[in-house]
Design a protein around this motif. Structure first.
Motif, PDB file in Angstrom:
ATOM      1  N   ARG A  65      92.587   2.861  70.067  1.00 34.87           N
ATOM      2  CA  ARG A  65      91.310   3.590  69.983  1.00 34.87           C
ATOM      3  C   ARG A  65      91.460   4.914  69.244  1.00 34.87           C
ATOM      4  N   GLY A  66      92.708   5.369  69.063  1.00 30.84           N
ATOM      5  CA  GLY A  66      92.932   6.668  68.430  1.00 30.84           C
ATOM      6  C   GLY A  66      92.834   7.817  69.408  1.00 30.84           C
ATOM      7  N   ASP A  67      93.099   7.561  70.687  1.00 32.04           N
ATOM      8  CA  ASP A  67      93.013   8.583  71.732  1.00 32.04           C
ATOM      9  C   ASP A  67      94.401   9.014  72.178  1.00 32.04           C
ATOM     10  N   VAL A  68      94.473  10.223  72.729  1.00 32.34           N
ATOM     11  CA  VAL A  68      95.689  10.726  73.376  1.00 32.34           C
ATOM     12  C   VAL A  68      95.446  10.694  74.875  1.00 32.34           C
ATOM     13  N   VAL A  69      96.425  10.167  75.628  1.00 34.31           N
ATOM     14  CA  VAL A  69      96.296  10.087  77.082  1.00 34.31           C
ATOM     15  C   VAL A  69      97.600  10.539  77.733  1.00 34.31           C
ATOM     16  N   PRO A  70      97.524  11.014  78.981  1.00 37.60           N
ATOM     17  CA  PRO A  70      98.747  11.382  79.689  1.00 37.60           C
ATOM     18  C   PRO A  70      99.731  10.218  79.740  1.00 37.60           C
ATOM     19  N   GLY A  71     101.012  10.556  79.605  1.00 41.87           N
ATOM     20  CA  GLY A  71     102.060   9.548  79.632  1.00 41.87           C
ATOM     21  C   GLY A  71     102.568   9.174  78.253  1.00 41.87           C
ATOM     22  N   MET A  72     101.816   9.537  77.210  1.00 44.28           N
ATOM     23  CA  MET A  72     102.256   9.234  75.848  1.00 44.28           C
ATOM     24  C   MET A  72     103.489  10.052  75.488  1.00 44.28           C
ATOM     25  N   SER A  73     104.320   9.470  74.627  1.00 41.03           N
ATOM     26  CA  SER A  73     105.476  10.186  74.099  1.00 41.03           C
ATOM     27  C   SER A  73     105.038  11.045  72.915  1.00 41.03           C
ATOM     28  N   LYS A  74     105.937  11.901  72.471  1.00 36.87           N
ATOM     29  CA  LYS A  74     105.646  12.719  71.292  1.00 36.87           C
ATOM     30  C   LYS A  74     105.448  11.825  70.072  1.00 36.87           C
ATOM     31  N   GLU A  75     106.217  10.750  69.983  1.00 39.63           N
ATOM     32  CA  GLU A  75     106.071   9.818  68.864  1.00 39.63           C
ATOM     33  C   GLU A  75     104.678   9.181  68.871  1.00 39.63           C
ATOM     34  N   ASP A  76     104.189   8.822  70.063  1.00 35.40           N
ATOM     35  CA  ASP A  76     102.855   8.230  70.179  1.00 35.40           C
ATOM     36  C   ASP A  76     101.791   9.216  69.704  1.00 35.40           C
ATOM     37  N   VAL A  77     101.900  10.458  70.151  1.00 31.13           N
ATOM     38  CA  VAL A  77     100.915  11.485  69.768  1.00 31.13           C
ATOM     39  C   VAL A  77     100.983  11.731  68.269  1.00 31.13           C
ATOM     40  N   ARG A  78     102.176  11.790  67.725  1.00 29.75           N
ATOM     41  CA  ARG A  78     102.328  12.002  66.284  1.00 29.75           C
ATOM     42  C   ARG A  78     101.667  10.849  65.520  1.00 29.75           C
ATOM     43  N   PHE A  79     101.789   9.632  66.021  1.00 29.84           N
ATOM     44  CA  PHE A  79     101.137   8.497  65.364  1.00 29.84           C
ATOM     45  C   PHE A  79      99.619   8.674  65.369  1.00 29.84           C
TER      46      PHE A  79
END
Length: 119
Positions: A65-79
């Motif tokens: 969906r293109g969202d940031v959620v708690p539990g994501m890694s830094k790599e996930d957020v960077r993506f």
């Protein structure tokens, strides 16, 4: 004979009232379906990222969906968000800063995982 003509007139009147209303509803439903599909269709890159990483299902759905959620890694957020404009340390947490001075957006990490954000 007159009652038959009256019935035909009533039927024609009702038809004239109902057909535009029904068509409008169909068009609106179709437009909503198209817009809804576009809003939730993940990119090919997001699908590939989720497929090739061992993620919790809720994190995979958020990435699609293109969202940031708690539990994501830094790599996930960077993506999802790209590289931050700035990285800071605040009260033992790492903060990634996005946006502008007037529209500052932040992602807070503890132990390499998102714990909060204001995106």
């Amino acid at each position: 004979m007159q009652s038959k003509r009256w019935a035909e007139k009533v039927l024609a009147f009702v038809t004239l009232l109902l057909v535009p209303a029904l068509l409008t509803g169909c068009l609106a439903a179709g437009a909503g379906a198209v817009a809804g599909d576009a809003a939730i269709s993940p990119s090919e890159e997001a699908i590939e990222y989720v497929r090739t990483h061992d993620l919790e299902p809720y994190i995979g759905r958020a990435i699609e969906r293109g969202d940031v959620v708690p539990g994501m890694s830094k790599e996930d957020v960077r993506f999802v968000e790209g590289d931050p404009k700035r990285m800071e340390e605040e009260e033992g947490r790492t903060v990634w800063v996005y946006g502008t001075v007037t529209q500052r957006k932040q992602v807070y990490f503890e132990n390499g995982k998102v714990v909060d954000h204001n995106l």
